[in-house]
Design an enzyme around this catalytic site. Structure first.
Site, PDB file in Angstrom:
ATOM      1  N   GLY A  21       0.751  -1.197   0.120  1.00  0.00           N
ATOM      2  CA  GLY A  21       0.004   0.012   0.054  1.00  0.00           C
ATOM      3  C   GLY A  21       0.873   1.271  -0.110  1.00  0.00           C
ATOM      4  O   GLY A  21       0.574   2.255  -0.728  1.00  0.00           O
ATOM      5  N   GLU A  22       1.848   1.181   0.821  1.00  0.00           N
ATOM      6  CA  GLU A  22       2.631   2.602   0.848  1.00  0.00           C
ATOM      7  C   GLU A  22       4.215   2.417   0.642  1.00  0.00           C
ATOM      8  O   GLU A  22       4.565   3.851   0.102  1.00  0.00           O
ATOM      9  CB  GLU A  22       2.448   3.201   2.221  1.00  0.00           C
ATOM     10  CG  GLU A  22       1.203   3.305   2.745  1.00  0.00           C
ATOM     11  CD  GLU A  22       0.596   3.228   4.153  1.00  0.00           C
ATOM     12  OE1 GLU A  22       0.667   4.120   4.970  1.00  0.00           O
ATOM     13  OE2 GLU A  22       0.602   2.045   4.802  1.00  0.00           O
TER      14      GLU A  22
HETATM   15 MO1  MOS Z   1      -2.608   4.667   5.536  1.00  0.00          MO
HETATM   16  S1  MOS Z   1      -1.663   6.220   5.822  1.00  0.00           S
HETATM   17  O1  MOS Z   1      -1.923   3.620   6.678  1.00  0.00           O
HETATM   18  O2  MOS Z   1      -4.262   4.919   5.521  1.00  0.00           O
END
Ligand code: MOS
Length: 711
Positions: free
Chosen positions: A668-669
């Protein structure tokens, strides 16, 4: 790829193969309904009124004239709103009164909710809200984050504020090369496509919220605490979500809608406007970071110091842990990292797109590039020379650290070997060209979750879990994971998510959603398959197995668990206008098992696009006089759009978390981490000038000059 057998059918593993989104057709045809558009009979509409002063007290809310306006049903404010539990403990383990609306007359920032006007239509509510007169007792405010703020203090957040070992000053003094630089990043806003929206109603003694959030059971539990209700008396549904990026937890829209539904005893919807989101839904704090590196002649680190300062509100202490990334990336004989905060008269910041790692990696990875230049060592070699054996601060073993493989593969595909390290040499007409690289890491964890898997009498399987698909493809990923665990084809599996009635589950956050949910789904599905293997007849209501991963996660050995990546960027800098354009980007990641290559690539490319946006565009600017923003909308706050995004390629190396049932780490990040640094490093390579403040705006490029234009 695995092969498994169920009955007479041989099923190839679904995990690792590309699948379009299972709800894709519903989304592109408009059949998928979002929180703000689900119809309810007898629906009333609330419109929030926000404070116009940055600090002070509410003197009066003049509701009389507004209550006489067409369609107006009620005006809620601190004088008449239902009482809430204001010291409830939020997810970070400390009381978070940010969402406790209308409980006192204090105004902590511009854009604090002071009233909710409820009317028969949204237009009536808005007109009345804009007509509502609120008077204030104004106090002097401070909204400016500065490096040496006298009120700054070291703050823990979810990690220790300070870590240190060795004698930093002695190692710096003994170093052949030293970098000592300050880096700044601006206030940034999530800016997901779908604004926050919720409808609240009482239904058979239960408070039901139809919402857009990153975790239905999370929002359920926080609302239950705020309203002093039993968790079973609150149901939260959130089926489709148009992005979250960290911002979609408990916010003013659900709380005010629930209050109004309670007061009026009818369904009430509150939708936020884009402008309201700038003060009501969190943001990434600006940061001021100082990095000091000391190295031997060959680039081996003797000293590493990373200090970061972020702002928080007077309401809640949120730490943007930018110094944390150094704790897992590089070791040195002396090592010091510290996260500081200062309380200002601003809204509470929150998690946003790799909180900590995103701004922290900009400072650290840009500083390493400066060190590489000083040492005359290739930036990739410099990083590989400083690969730690164990966690630099924790001393724990790494659960897989494939950073070197990412750099090797990335360098080969990007053509790094042909790069002349000297800056300011390559031209294409009026453009100066440069390339840069940076490393990435992001914590790979999992949170306790429960899942229900049912064998249906018709031969299909239903998975129910309070997961959230915020655009990530989680629903599709879980379909593939469940199919493999059940040893059936994905077509036989139906995944239902976004309903707190399915039991507690991890949020879509911290890049931990898919891993956490996949763990629970796998556990339940495997047990169900074992039961079915005994030849049981399936009754009409099906056979359901429930899993809970709390114990399994608790038993995990302590290790440094992270995803890694190598980012590469090529930029062109216009010497006449100062415009920076990214020409291409490549990211190679080691992020565990990739469940669905199609949507995982989307996630990684999306993260890298955030990186372009962070490096060049995004910046929310506050007016010191009013304490509010200039241009708080998507015209005044530019997020990278198609014209800003060139060829962005993301790929991965073989990686697998041995302690995860599916081998997942999370995607995701990690895509944003290091991306802004790679671009900033490329701008230096193009121009010979270091840019240590984001975004790298044309005016900054022009006023800093370019090596070539000076020559
Ligand atoms: Mo993400 S900033 O952990 O939704």
């Amino acid at each position: 790829m695995t092969t498994a057998t169920t009955g007479r059918t041989t099923v190839k593993g679904a995990v690792g193969t590309a699948h379009t989104r299972v709800e894709g057709r519903d989304k592109v045809t408009g059949a998928a309904r979002y929180a703000g558009e689900i119809p309810f009979a007898d629906l009333a509409h609330g419109w929030l009124v926000l404070s116009t002063v940055a600090r002070g007290r509410i003197r009066s809310v003049e509701t009389g004239p507004v209550l006489d306006m067409p369609g107006v049903l009620t005006v809620l404010h601190h004088g008449n709103a239902p009482r809430l539990t204001t010291d409830y403990v939020g997810m970070l383990g400390i009381p978070d009164p940010t969402a406790a609306l209308f409980q006192h007359d204090r105004v902590p920032h511009v854009g604090w909710p002071v009233a909710l006007v409820v009317a028969e239509t949204p237009e009536q509510a808005r007109e009345a809200a804009e007509a509502l007169v609120v008077t204030y007792e104004r106090e002097p405010h401070d909204t400016a984050l500065v490096a040496a703020h006298p009120d700054a203090y070291a703050a823990d957040g979810h990690m220790p504020a300070v870590t240190e070992k060795g004698d930093l000053e002695a190692e710096l003094a003994a170093s052949a090369h030293v970098v000592d630089a300050e880096y700044t990043t601006p206030e940034e806003h999530h800016s997901m496509m779908e604004p926050h929206a919720a409808t609240a109603r009482w239904d058979g003694g239960r408070l039901e919220i139809v919402d857009s959030n990153q975790g239905a059971s999370w929002v359920q539990s926080e609302l239950a605490k705020l309203f002093s209700l039993d968790e079973s008396a609150v149901r939260v549904r959130s089926e489709h979500v148009g992005g979250g990026f960290g911002s979609k937890g408990v916010r003013a829209h659900q709380v005010s809608a629930a209050m109004a539904a309670t007061t009026l005893q009818r369904p009430v919807r509150v939708v936020l406007t884009r402008r309201q989101m700038f003060s009501l839904t969190g943001y990434r704090s600006p940061t001021v970071q100082r990095v000091r590196l000391g190295a031997d002649p060959d680039g081996r680190l003797r000293a590493l110091e990373h200090r970061s300062l972020n702002q928080t509100s007077t309401v809640y202490e949120f730490v943007e842990p930018s110094a944390g990334v150094a704790r897992v990336m590089y070791d040195a004989d002396a090592h010091r990292t510290a996260n500081h905060v200062v309380r200002l008269d601003v809204p509470s910041p929150t998690w946003m797109r790799a909180p900590g790692e995103a701004p922290g990696s900009f400072a650290l990875e840009a500083a390493l590039d400066e060190l590489a230049e000083r040492c005359g060592v290739d930036p990739i070699d410099l990083r590989l020379r400083n690969e730690p054996e164990t966690g630099p601060v924790s001393g724990l073993p790494f659960a897989g650290r494939n950073l070197a493989a990412c750099f090797r593969e990335g360098a080969r595909r990007f053509g790094w070997a042909d790069r002349d390290p000297r800056p300011g040499l390559r031209r294409d007409g009026r453009w100066l060209l440069g390339t840069g690289t940076a490393a990435a890491s992001f914590f790979a964890g999992a949170g306790p979750s429960t899942a229900l898997v049912t064998a249906e009498a018709d031969g299909g399987f239903t998975v129910r879990i309070a997961a959230a698909d915020i655009g990530t493809g989680a629903r599709t990923a879980l379909t593939l994971v469940a199919a493999d665990a059940l040893e059936v084809t994905p077509e036989r599996v139906r995944v239902r998510i976004g309903d707190s009635d399915f039991g507690p589950a991890m949020i879509a956050g911290g890049s931990m959603g898919t891993r956490s949910w996949a763990w629970a789904v796998t556990a339940a599905a495997r047990e169900l398959r074992e039961r079915l293997a005994l030849g049981t007849d399936i009754p009409p209501e099906g056979i359901t197995v429930r899993s809970d991963t709390t114990e399994a996660l608790g038993a995990l050995a302590q290790k440094e668990r992270h995803s890694y990546g190598a980012q590469f960027a090529e930029v062109a800098v216009d010497t006449a206008t100062g415009e920076v354009r990214v020409r291409r980007m490549l990211g190679i990641f080691a992020a565990g098992t990739i469940v669905n290559p199609l949507t995982a690539r989307n996630q990684l490319v999306g993260g890298m696009t955030w990186g372009i946006s962070m490096a060049l565009h995004e910046e929310a600017v506050r007016d010191r006089n009013t304490g509010g923003h200039y241009g708080p909308d998507l015209a005044g706050y530019h997020v990278a759009t198609h014209a800003d995004v060139p060829l962005v390629e993301a790929d991965w190396v073989e990686d697998h978390d041995p302690d995860d049932p599916v081998g997942i780490k999370g995607v995701g990040e990690i895509g944003i981490v290091g991306a802004a640094a790679a671009i900033a490093n490329a701008v230096w390579h193009a121009t010979g000038v270091r840019h240590r403040s984001l975004p790298i705006r044309p005016d900054r490029v022009l006023s800093a000059g370019t090596g070539a234009s000076r020559a």
